[in-house]
Design an enzyme around this catalytic site. Structure first.
Site, PDB file in Angstrom:
ATOM      1  CE  LYS A  77      28.872  37.605  45.786  1.00  0.00           C
ATOM      2  NZ  LYS A  77      29.646  36.376  45.530  1.00  0.00           N
ATOM      3  N   GLY A 106      26.210  37.551  37.792  1.00  0.00           N
ATOM      4  CA  GLY A 106      26.786  36.936  38.983  1.00  0.00           C
ATOM      5  C   GLY A 106      27.579  37.890  39.846  1.00  0.00           C
ATOM      6  CB  SER A 107      30.415  37.127  42.113  1.00  0.00           C
ATOM      7  OG  SER A 107      29.850  35.881  42.455  1.00  0.00           O
ATOM      8  CB  VAL A 108      30.741  41.301  38.138  1.00  0.00           C
ATOM      9  CG1 VAL A 108      31.953  40.587  37.594  1.00  0.00           C
ATOM     10  CG2 VAL A 108      29.494  40.884  37.385  1.00  0.00           C
TER      11      VAL A 108
END
Lengths: 587, 374
Positions: A300, A296-298
């Protein structure tokens, strides 16, 4: 073929003399014959000399074999029933020399069944001391007429004594080395375990199986990069978080940001390597190194890194995140929709999927893959464990993949990969292979440049902002300048993603102005609780757990706390293009 | 054994005063050590073969008395008697050896044995010493006026013996016979040119054997490169010496005899190394060296070419077998089945060796005008 070198015309010589030889004939020894004898004697001497040398060589070799390199005890292993023990495995110690795995000499019971007089009676009497043995099976073994059958391995001295006192003929003990892990389950997934014969079958024990035997000979322990105090704090906090959020598992990693050394690696549930069979098989699954997840967002962090480093945008750039992106049957929306144009820092701070996706499209799929490859996301990491998972990457890599990977979906990596990559993003841009072996003091890792120093510096400030103002607020450990990123991903199920089964993670570095250590915490399927208002996203569980870990390990690792109020610090970590001090609700 | 007066002129009395008593003592010691080691090593092997524990010991004991008798009787002979017995023995054992090719049972891929009355006989063991004496005779004949073309006959006989040995096949024995034969030729004064040619031929033969015979290839390969082949036996043997150290693990405490199939024959030296240690092993090596070199020394005073060649041949055979066997045990040579004289189990070998050593003693006895003294 006849060698007749001494055949010469025979003529009587001056030195003629009569020699009595056995038998009736008398041979006249002539000059040539005398010469033949002289030559014969000379050559006999040569042969004798060769023999002399030969025997001396044998004697020398004997001394070498018996005394110079004698007594390594290898032959004894081949014959069951000998007293000599197998060569000892080396101890395993942590980075400060604390014992993680060692050996204990125990007696094991075996029988020479040929010498057993009454198998049934012997089995009955033995069962009184060792009630766990099956009477029928033992009697069967004792009747087998084999020269060697194991009855019970690794007895306590008290039991050995009681069996000894039974005085059953044909029963013998053999001294064996039993592998012992004084810390129990603490570093189970790193150490692994050995089988009853002392062969490593998981973890470091397996990876360094031969090395441990070699070192055992030399008496040198195997020193890992682990710090058992850090390991304890990490496992403790993971266990607490797992219990609190009723999760099915948890994973955590503490890594030196500048060397790649792993100081703590935990995966829950775990097992006691002293009794690996006592735990369910699922507990032996190493989520930290073997498991690969869409995190997921890690991710980004990597998207921003490549966008800033390749120059497709800068800190003052912005992307429209007002409405979801629709690509064929997919819709990309934000979990915390702002419904407006977001600046580049805001995309990270508010964890905007839409912004990250658009940013990645600007970078382009090919460049994205090149950067991810350099960050180590596309290949199996070289960690010294047999349980290391290979990433799962999309193939073919279309635009939609470029967009989803930008916020950590569609590419599954292990926490080890993620943490190494994150370390490279914040440490100045050098990727160092994760390692479980302690570096020598002063030894520099061979880093591979992934992004420029400047980009890394920008990322550090952004990551600090995530903790100060964004989704990572609960990860704050006062005084240690935590910077990090949350990531909440739905687990992939058989039919698409499972909305209620989450992987929540938080990756952080501290102190973020000059990162020394990287901490990663993952919670597998956390549930929302009253305290978190029912939320199960990373900001509510993984982030505070990571904060707790940092709070506990920073003093141990000698990281000095800083006073946050100082304006110089604030100035140094200020994010350009980020107006004011607006505080957002965590998550 | 001190009751023979100097003036005693009986056969035995004369024998006692003229025979090389030091060599006799050394041989006796070897036989003693051999019996001890057979006691140590063979029960484990017998049990593994599901034979009675004392199987090999009993058999060896059966052969011990005849061996001692053969040693004594042979040493009573005159050089002429030695020659005569050897000529007859050579013909008989060569015929028996040929017979093994047709009626011998195949054991471990070779037909080397003849079986009768429950005992098995290996004729090639007897051919070895007899051929050495016959070859010496022929080589000596060459140097006699108007005598036989000794060298030629010697070569022909050699060809015949090696042919049968290779047919059996028994390459180890062929190597020993060839080496002894070459040694005798060398001592008989072979020109250096021929020495060079024969050495070259020998090397060629070795290379050919390596190239064409699979098990020779394997053994040499695994000797040269530990990783390439199965080195189980030799690894265990080396471990055994390491285990033994200076004084050994103690009689009966050895382990290697339980794992090595040939612990009572080819690898008995390793058993000695493990159970009795370096010192006993050095004593064994010293005994072999003593017998060989003392024999040579006595021959150096010998003025009769036949005696010189025959004695040298027999001693070379004895010494070479010891060096090769111990060399294999110590991983200095590729694995080659070769018995350790007087120590290894094996009836035929024991009697043949006793006979050979008896002949050496006979040849090195002090004779008027001959060598061997004082």
């Amino acid at each position: 073929m006849t060698g007749r070198p001494t055949k010469r015309p025979v003529r009587p010589a001056a030195g003629q003399r009569a020699v009595p030889v056995p038998g009736k004939t008398m041979i006249r020894l002539e000059g040539t014959a005398a010469r033949t004898m002289r030559l014969g004697h000379g050559r006999l001497l040569a042969v004798a000399l060769m023999f002399g040398i030969g025997f001396c060589v044998l004697a020398g070799r004997l001394v070498e074999l018996t005394v110079v390199r004698g007594g390594d005890g290898a032959v004894a292993n081949l014959v069951p029933g000998t007293i000599a023990a197998r060569p000892e495995r080396a101890d395993i110690v942590d980075r400060h020399g604390l014992l993680l795995a060692t050996n204990l000499s125990t007696a094991s019971l075996y029988a020479d069944a040929r010498e057993v007089l009454d198998a049934n009676r012997a089995a009955r009497r033995l069962a009184k001391v060792l009630p766990e043995l099956s009477l029928a099976a033992t009697a069967e073994k004792l009747r087998s007429d084999k020269a060697f059958v194991w009855l019970k391995r690794n007895l306590t001295p008290a039991l050995q004594d009681r069996i000894h006192r039974l005085g059953i003929p044909g029963l013998y003990f053999r001294e064996e080395q039993r592998r012992l892990y004084p810390h129990g389950a603490l570093a189970a997934h790193v150490l692994g375990f050995t089988d009853v014969d002392g062969n490593g079958i998981a973890g470091v024990e397996k990876f360094f199986d031969e090395e441990l035997l070699r070192r055992g000979h030399a008496g040198a322990p195997l020193q890992l990069s682990l710090d058992i105090r850090v390991q304890h704090a990490l496992r403790d906090e993971l266990g607490a978080a797992m219990a609190k959020f009723s999760a099915v598992g948890a994973a955590g990693l503490v890594m030196n940001a500048n060397t790649g050394e792993v100081l703590g690696l935990a995966s829950l549930p775990d097992f006691d390597p002293n009794h690996p069979g006592a735990s369910p098989v699922t507990s032996r699954f190493n989520r930290t190194s073997l498991g690969v997840y869409e995190l997921g967002s890690v991710f980004k962090v990597f998207t921003l890194a490549m966008a800033l480093d390749s120059g497709t945008t800068n800190l003052s750039g912005s992307y429209d995140a007002s409405k979801p992106i629709r690509v064929s049957r997919f819709t990309i929306r934000d979990d915390h929709p702002k419904k407006r144009r977001l600046s580049v820092p805001e995309i990270l701070i508010y964890s905007s999927n839409i912004g990250a996706a658009k940013m990645a499209l600007d970078v382009g799929g090919k460049t994205q893959r090149a950067y991810l490859g350099r960050f180590g996301m596309l290949r199996r990491p070289a960690l010294e464990l047999p349980e290391v998972g290979a990433p799962l990457s999309p193939s073919p890599w279309r635009d939609i993949n470029t967009m989803t990977v930008a916020f950590g979906h569609g590419l599954a990596v292990s926490p080890v990969q993620l943490t190494s990559g994150f370390a490279a993003a914040v440490n100045g841009g050098l990727l160092l292979p994760a390692t479980l072996i302690r570096h020598q003091p002063g030894q520099r890792g061979l880093g591979v440049r992934v992004i420029g120093e400047r980009t890394s510096g920008q990322l550090r400030r952004l990551l600090r902002a995530v903790v100060e103002k964004g989704t990572g607020g609960k990860a704050e450990a006062p005084g240690y300048l935590v910077g990090g990123k949350t990531g909440t991903a739905e687990k992939a199920g058989v039919r698409g993603y499972r909305r209620r089964a989450l992987i929540s993670s938080f990756v952080a570095a501290f102190p973020i102005n000059a990162p020394a250590y990287v901490v990663y915490v993952m919670i597998d399927e956390p549930k929302g609780i009253k305290e978190t208002y029912g939320f199960a996203a990373a900001g509510w569980n993984a982030a505070p757990a990571a904060g707790q870990v940092i709070q506990r390990i920073a003093p141990i690792l000698g990281v000095r706390p800083v006073h946050l109020g100082g304006p110089a610090k604030r100035q140094a970590m200020a994010v350009p293009g980020q107006g004011g001090e607006r505080k957002v609700a965590a998550n | 054994m001190t009751s023979f007066a100097r003036t005693d002129t009986s056969v035995v009395g004369r024998w006692w005063w003229t025979v090389d008593r030091w060599t006799l003592l050394a041989v006796g010691l070897l036989l003693l050590i051999g019996s001890l080691l057979t006691l140590a090593a063979s029960p484990a092997v017998a049990e593994r073969l599901k034979l009675e524990s004392l199987h090999f010991i009993q058999r060896q004991a059966i052969f011990l008395l005849p061996a001692l008798l053969a040693l004594f009787m042979a040493s009573l002979m005159t050089p002429r008697g030695v020659r005569r017995i050897s000529a007859i023995g050579f013909v008989v054992s060569l015929l028996l050896m040929v017979a093994t090719l047709f009626i011998g049972p195949e054991i471990k891929g070779a037909t080397r044995w003849l079986q009768f009355a429950g005992l098995s006989l290996q004729p090639s063991e007897f051919v070895k010493p007899f051929f050495a004496v016959v070859a010496a005779w022929m080589l000596a004949e060459q140097h006699r006026e108007g005598a036989l073309p000794g060298n030629l006959i010697c070569c022909l006989l050699y060809g015949l013996v090696t042919l049968v040995l290779i047919l059996q096949p028994d390459f180890g024995m062929a190597v020993v016979v060839s080496s002894v034969w070459f040694g005798q030729f060398f001592i008989a004064g072979l020109s250096m040119l021929w020495v060079g040619v024969l050495v070259l031929l020998g090397l060629l033969g070795a290379v050919a054997a390596y190239a064409t015979i699979p098990h020779v290839t394997i053994r040499v390969d695994s000797f040269l490169d530990r990783a390439s082949g199965d080195t189980y036996q030799i690894d265990r043997a080396l471990d055994a010496f390491g285990q033994g150290g200076l004084f050994g693990r103690g009689p009966g405490e050895g382990m290697v005899k339980r794992v090595l199939p040939d612990a009572h024959t080819d690898f008995i030296f390793s058993v000695a190394g493990e159970e009795y240690g370096l010192i006993v092993c050095l004593v064994i090596v010293a005994l072999f060296a003593f017998i060989t070199l003392r024999g040579f020394a006595r021959l150096l005073r010998e003025e009769d070419l036949f005696v010189l060649l025959a004695g040298a041949g027999l001693l070379t055979q004895f010494g070479l077998q010891a060096v090769i066997n111990i060399g294999v045990n110590l991983d200095l040579l590729p694995t080659k089945g070769m018995t350790l004289p007087f120590i290894s189990y094996g009836g035929s070998s024991l009697i043949a060796l006793a006979l050979a050593m008896g002949m050496v003693l006979a040849l090195t006895r002090r004779r008027p005008g001959g060598g061997g003294g004082p």
